[in-house]
Write an enzyme that holds these catalytic residues in place. Structure first.
Site, short mmCIF file in Angstrom:
data_model
loop_
_atom_site.label_atom_id
_atom_site.label_comp_id
_atom_site.label_asym_id
_atom_site.label_seq_id
_atom_site.Cartn_x
_atom_site.Cartn_y
_atom_site.Cartn_z
N ASP A 195 47.25 -8.22 30.31
CA ASP A 195 47.00 -6.54 31.14
C ASP A 195 47.72 -6.71 32.96
OD1 ASP A 195 45.66 -4.86 29.67
OD2 ASP A 195 44.28 -4.59 30.95
N LYS A 200 49.25 -1.46 31.99
CA LYS A 200 48.43 0.24 31.57
C LYS A 200 48.36 0.15 32.57
CE LYS A 200 46.07 0.11 28.54
NZ LYS A 200 44.39 0.16 29.01
N MET A 241 39.08 1.82 41.01
CA MET A 241 40.71 2.99 40.98
C MET A 241 39.44 3.56 41.33
SD MET A 241 40.82 1.99 36.93
CE MET A 241 38.82 2.42 36.36
N1 SAH Z 1 37.47 -4.99 33.93
C1 SAH Z 1 37.95 -5.26 35.53
C2 SAH Z 1 38.26 -3.63 36.48
C3 SAH Z 1 39.26 -2.69 35.56
S1 SAH Z 1 39.47 -1.23 36.06
C4 SAH Z 1 36.78 -5.58 35.92
O1 SAH Z 1 36.08 -6.10 35.85
O2 SAH Z 1 37.31 -5.71 36.96
C5 SAH Z 1 40.85 -1.77 37.34
C6 SAH Z 1 40.77 -1.66 38.95
O3 SAH Z 1 39.55 -2.63 39.04
C7 SAH Z 1 41.54 -1.96 39.70
O4 SAH Z 1 41.35 -0.67 39.87
C8 SAH Z 1 40.52 -2.12 41.13
O5 SAH Z 1 39.65 -1.49 41.63
C9 SAH Z 1 39.50 -3.37 40.31
N2 SAH Z 1 39.80 -4.96 40.70
C10 SAH Z 1 40.52 -5.41 39.35
N3 SAH Z 1 41.05 -6.74 39.89
C11 SAH Z 1 40.88 -6.59 41.25
C12 SAH Z 1 41.09 -7.16 42.50
N4 SAH Z 1 41.59 -8.58 42.44
N5 SAH Z 1 41.12 -7.19 43.82
C13 SAH Z 1 40.63 -5.57 44.18
N6 SAH Z 1 40.52 -4.82 43.10
C14 SAH Z 1 40.65 -5.32 42.25
#
Ligand code: SAH
Length: 283
Positions: free
Chosen positions: A48, A70, A185
């Site tokens: 992703d 996505k 998000m």
């Molecule tokens: N499965 C992921 C979340 C996916 S949804 C998890 O467990 O972290 C995507 C959201 O995750 C982004 O919009 C943001 O809010 C957060 N996110 C993922 N990686 C990030 C990062 N390195 N820094 C800040 N927010 C992050």
């Protein structure tokens, strides 16, 4: 047992299997050993947008890297394509690593993909990862729980499948019942989300942190409050991906910003003072 032996003792990646793995929030050191094992053995890696390049560089030489990006809740047709792709690769006898940011089962549609693998009879393993809502905040020096502040935390998404603030979220219940709210998000709809929390009774001066690009190069942390967060996000040009946390635990950052301390920030010994809970009325 040596580190090499431990890696050797991990399950091996069999042809025809899909490993549905989390890559953690970005920093390569936050990968699990199983994710590393998957990277070193996979024939195909379907990844992703949130998976950091430094992590992909650990792929076995010769592995095929396929982007399945996505962004921002696009329609689910694409999601079906991804599932079909995983199934096809598995039927071709490939070892398929499906690599997602954070944890695959936290707002990552990992559950949906796993369900389609079950339906297709494809064998799979789930490799959890460090979710950005926990590990990303730890890199900002914010513990999501502290005994004096909260014994509950809520993880919520700021987007539904159509890219809107989810109607199914009961902001009143969250406001009332959860001292700490971690929002994934959230950036696009931060104005609406903060408004909903305020109208559900949260204090305008309640601390909020927005952590952008947590754990990787360019990590930025905005510390503000519920009243000002939307304006500050716009003013300071905070970019996704970002995780938002609302609650008194944000004040602990003054003491626990260990990453800042490495760069010379002076840490405060007693950030909570007499109590975690600021009094709003007279005591
Ligand atoms: N499965 C992921 C979340 C996916 S949804 C998890 O467990 O972290 C995507 C959201 O995750 C982004 O919009 C943001 O809010 C957060 N996110 C993922 N990686 C990030 C990062 N390195 N820094 C800040 N927010 C992050």
């Amino acid at each position: 047992m040596s580190a090499d032996n431990i890696l050797e003792g991990l399950p091996s990646f069999e042809p025809g299997w899909v490993w549905l793995a989390g890559a953690g929030p970005g920093e390569v050191g936050l990968l699990t050993l199983l994710a590393l094992r998957g990277l070193s053995q996979a024939d195909v890696i379907v990844y992703d947008a949130l998976v950091d390049q430094s992590i992909l560089s650990l792929a076995r030489p010769g592995a095929v890297l396929e982007f399945a990006g996505k962004r921002g809740g696009k329609p689910s047709a694409k999601q079906a394509d991804i599932s079909l792709r995983l199934i096809r690769h598995s039927r071709d006898g490939k070892r398929v690593l499906r690599l997602k940011g954070g944890d695959p089962f936290v707002f990552g549609r990992g559950g949906e993909e796993a369900l389609s693998l079950v339906e297709a009879g494809v064998p799979f393993r789930v490799v959890p990862g460090i979710s950005s809502g926990i590990g990303g905040l730890a890199y900002a020096g914010i513990p999501i729980t502290h005994r004096d502040c909260n014994s509950a935390v809520t993880f919520v998404t700021g987007h539904d499948a159509a890219g809107e603030v989810p109607n199914a979220v009961d902001w009143h219940a969250i406001s009332k019942g959860s001292p700490v709210v971690v929002i994934y998000m959230a950036l696009k709809h931060i104005a609406l989300i903060s408004e909903r929390l305020l109208s559900a009774g949260r204090r305008p001066d309640e601390p909020v942190a927005v952590v952008s690009r947590a754990t990787v190069q360019g990590q930025r942390v905005l510390e503000t409050d519920l009243l000002n967060v939307a304006a500050q996000v716009a003013e300071q040009d905070i970019e996704p991906p970002a995780i938002v946390v609302v609650g008194e635990v944000v004040r602990l950052r003054a003491a626990l910003d260990w990453l800042g301390a490495i760069e010379g920030r002076q840490l405060l010994a007693d950030p909570l003072g007499r109590s975690c809970h600021r009094q709003t009325g007279s005591e």
